[in-house]
Write an enzyme that holds these catalytic residues in place. Structure first.
Site, PDB file in Angstrom:
ATOM      1  N   ASP A  29       0.865  -1.172   0.000  1.00 23.06           N
ATOM      2  CA  ASP A  29       0.000   0.000   0.000  1.00 23.06           C
ATOM      3  C   ASP A  29       0.914   1.238   0.000  1.00 23.06           C
ATOM      4  O   ASP A  29       2.109   1.131   0.305  1.00 23.06           O
ATOM      5  CB  ASP A  29      -0.854  -0.062   1.275  1.00 23.06           C
ATOM      6  CG  ASP A  29      -1.741   1.151   1.442  1.00 23.06           C
ATOM      7  OD1 ASP A  29      -2.235   1.665   0.443  1.00 23.06           O
ATOM      8  OD2 ASP A  29      -1.926   1.568   2.604  1.00 23.06           O
ATOM      9  N   PHE A  30       0.371   2.391  -0.356  1.00 20.30           N
ATOM     10  CA  PHE A  30       1.226   3.587  -0.418  1.00 20.30           C
ATOM     11  C   PHE A  30       1.031   4.496   0.809  1.00 20.30           C
ATOM     12  O   PHE A  30       1.922   4.603   1.654  1.00 20.30           O
ATOM     13  CB  PHE A  30       0.952   4.360  -1.720  1.00 20.30           C
ATOM     14  CG  PHE A  30       1.784   5.593  -1.841  1.00 20.30           C
ATOM     15  CD1 PHE A  30       3.163   5.503  -2.033  1.00 20.30           C
ATOM     16  CD2 PHE A  30       1.218   6.853  -1.722  1.00 20.30           C
ATOM     17  CE1 PHE A  30       3.958   6.645  -2.112  1.00 20.30           C
ATOM     18  CE2 PHE A  30       2.000   8.000  -1.805  1.00 20.30           C
ATOM     19  CZ  PHE A  30       3.375   7.893  -2.003  1.00 20.30           C
ATOM     20  N   ASP A  31      -0.151   5.129   0.922  1.00 17.39           N
ATOM     21  CA  ASP A  31      -0.373   6.099   2.010  1.00 17.39           C
ATOM     22  C   ASP A  31      -0.368   5.393   3.358  1.00 17.39           C
ATOM     23  O   ASP A  31      -1.107   4.441   3.576  1.00 17.39           O
ATOM     24  CB  ASP A  31      -1.718   6.820   1.813  1.00 17.39           C
ATOM     25  CG  ASP A  31      -1.708   7.703   0.586  1.00 17.39           C
ATOM     26  OD1 ASP A  31      -1.171   8.807   0.654  1.00 17.39           O
ATOM     27  OD2 ASP A  31      -2.218   7.254  -0.467  1.00 17.39           O
ATOM     28  N   ASP A 210      -1.953  -0.360   5.923  1.00 15.99           N
ATOM     29  CA  ASP A 210      -2.186   0.345   7.194  1.00 15.99           C
ATOM     30  C   ASP A 210      -3.656   0.584   7.478  1.00 15.99           C
ATOM     31  O   ASP A 210      -3.988   1.188   8.491  1.00 15.99           O
ATOM     32  CB  ASP A 210      -1.486   1.715   7.176  1.00 15.99           C
ATOM     33  CG  ASP A 210      -2.245   2.736   6.344  1.00 15.99           C
ATOM     34  OD1 ASP A 210      -2.649   2.383   5.204  1.00 15.99           O
ATOM     35  OD2 ASP A 210      -2.481   3.853   6.821  1.00 15.99           O
TER      36      ASP A 210
HETATM   37  O1  LIG Z   1      -4.719   2.552  -0.365  1.00 22.07           O
HETATM   38  P1  LIG Z   1      -3.963   3.785   0.002  1.00 22.07           P
HETATM   39  O2  LIG Z   1      -2.762   4.031  -0.881  1.00 22.07           O
HETATM   40  O3  LIG Z   1      -3.623   3.840   1.466  1.00 22.07           O
HETATM   41  O4  LIG Z   1      -4.995   4.946  -0.332  1.00 22.07           O
HETATM   42  C1  LIG Z   1      -6.049   5.225   0.581  1.00 22.07           C
HETATM   43  C2  LIG Z   1      -6.394   6.685   0.460  1.00 22.07           C
HETATM   44  O5  LIG Z   1      -5.141   7.381   0.525  1.00 22.07           O
HETATM   45  C3  LIG Z   1      -5.259   8.799   0.477  1.00 22.07           C
HETATM   46  O6  LIG Z   1      -5.878   9.217   1.686  1.00 22.07           O
HETATM   47  C4  LIG Z   1      -5.070   8.944   2.842  1.00 22.07           C
HETATM   48  O7  LIG Z   1      -3.823   9.682   2.727  1.00 22.07           O
HETATM   49  C5  LIG Z   1      -4.016  11.117   2.683  1.00 22.07           C
HETATM   50  C6  LIG Z   1      -2.630  11.724   2.456  1.00 22.07           C
HETATM   51  O8  LIG Z   1      -1.719  11.324   3.456  1.00 22.07           O
HETATM   52  C7  LIG Z   1      -4.685  11.591   3.988  1.00 22.07           C
HETATM   53  O9  LIG Z   1      -4.909  12.989   3.926  1.00 22.07           O
HETATM   54  C8  LIG Z   1      -6.037  10.852   4.171  1.00 22.07           C
HETATM   55  O10 LIG Z   1      -6.585  11.175   5.460  1.00 22.07           O
HETATM   56  C9  LIG Z   1      -5.780   9.340   4.120  1.00 22.07           C
HETATM   57  O11 LIG Z   1      -7.005   8.602   4.226  1.00 22.07           O
HETATM   58  C10 LIG Z   1      -6.007   9.237  -0.779  1.00 22.07           C
HETATM   59  O12 LIG Z   1      -6.239  10.627  -0.734  1.00 22.07           O
HETATM   60  C11 LIG Z   1      -7.321   8.490  -0.952  1.00 22.07           C
HETATM   61  O13 LIG Z   1      -7.839   8.770  -2.241  1.00 22.07           O
HETATM   62  C12 LIG Z   1      -7.021   6.997  -0.889  1.00 22.07           C
HETATM   63  O14 LIG Z   1      -8.183   6.252  -1.080  1.00 22.07           O
END
Ligand SMILES: O=P(O)(O)OC[C@H]1O[C@H](O[C@H]2O[C@H](CO)[C@@H](O)[C@H](O)[C@H]2O)[C@H](O)[C@@H](O)[C@@H]1O
Length: 260
Positions: A29-31, A210
């Site tokens: 996963d990235f974020d 995460d």
């Molecule tokens: O599957 P992921 O790569 O974890 O993507 C899930 C969501 O990630 C982003 O939102 C999350 O990260 C943001 C930046 O750090 C944060 O502001 C937010 O609260 C987190 O939920 C992205 O913006 C979403 O589109 C993704 O679905």
């Protein structure tokens, strides 16, 4: 056995499998895993240590590298800055591509009816957040309510309303870290991980995530695979690290064991 020792043993098992001639899929996963969470999603970047670990792993014989994200594919490609040859899966599995000096996207994800449904969900959600500090993100197959930093009273009301909207429009609805995602496609990171494993001919898989949507990927792993939960929250993963910095150290350790 300490958690660190157990994880070290699991990483050694993966590198032994590669030495025995099997392909290892490292899918992340990235974020929240490679990149610390920030208020503005477009400003997310992997930690320098995480980015360096990806470069090492991408050069390792017998390893395929993939990111599986909830972000739209183009957005993921723009922020992730991955090495050439990395497979990229966006929109929780609905968009598939690869990075090779630029983004090589797969086929478009939505038909006309699904596109209209997405536009309607985006429109209704936009009206719901009017007068608040919440934000709406429209992605290729999903619309997202972002509530990071929004007062609790507004958040509670908006989350309930977004969940109700998802139910009314029969969308696939997922609540994550300060987000509610409404998707017009019913695909999961678990489907994506299965496809990646068969497409790459991988034996063992290392997956790290995460958030709740990542649990769907961890649920399709089996014996010989390694699932790592980054940060807090309930998880089926047998291994856990604290944050993206610790995840980067774990990936470097794997690269050490692989001799890359
Ligand atoms: O599957 P992921 O790569 O974890 O993507 C899930 C969501 O990630 C982003 O939102 C999350 O990260 C943001 C930046 O750090 C944060 O502001 C937010 O609260 C987190 O939920 C992205 O913006 C979403 O589109 C993704 O679905």
């Amino acid at each position: 056995m300490s958690d660190t020792t157990a994880l070290e043993g699991a990483l050694a098992g993966l590198s032994n499998a590669v030495r025995a001639g099997r392909t290892l899929l490292v899918a992340l996963d990235f974020d929240g895993v490679l990149a610390p969470l920030v208020d503005v999603p477009s400003r997310s970047r992997a930690t320098p240590e995480g980015a360096a670990a990806l470069r090492r792993l991408s050069g390792a014989d017998g390893v395929r590298l993939a990111l599986i994200s909830g972000r739209g594919l183009a957005d993921l490609a723009a922020v992730a800055e991955v090495p050439d040859g990395t497979l990229l899966v966006g929109s929780h599995g609905a968009e598939v591509g690869a990075w090779d000096g630029g983004l090589r996207p797969g086929d478009p994800a939505l038909d006309d009816e699904q596109s209209s449904l997405l536009a309607r969900a985006a429109d209704e959600l936009s009206r719901l957040v009017e007068g608040t500090t919440a934000r709406i993100e429209v992605k290729p197959t999903t619309v997202v309510l972002h509530t990071r930093g929004v007062p609790t009273q507004d958040t509670d009301r908006l989350v309930d309303a977004a969940l109700a909207l998802g139910e009314r429009l029969d969308l696939d609805t997922m609540a994550g870290r300060d987000i509610v995602e409404l998707s017009v496609l019913r695909v999961t990171k678990g489907d994506a991980l299965r496809e990646l494993r068969s497409g790459t001919g991988a034996g063992p898989v290392l997956f790290a995530g995460d958030d709740v949507t990542d649990e769907r990927a961890m649920a399709v792993l089996g014996p010989g695979d390694v699932a790592i939960r980054v940060g807090d929250g309930e998880s089926v993963a047998p291994y856990r690290v604290a944050d993206p910095e610790a995840m980067a150290r774990t990936l470097h350790r794997l690269a050490d064991l692989l001799g890359s």
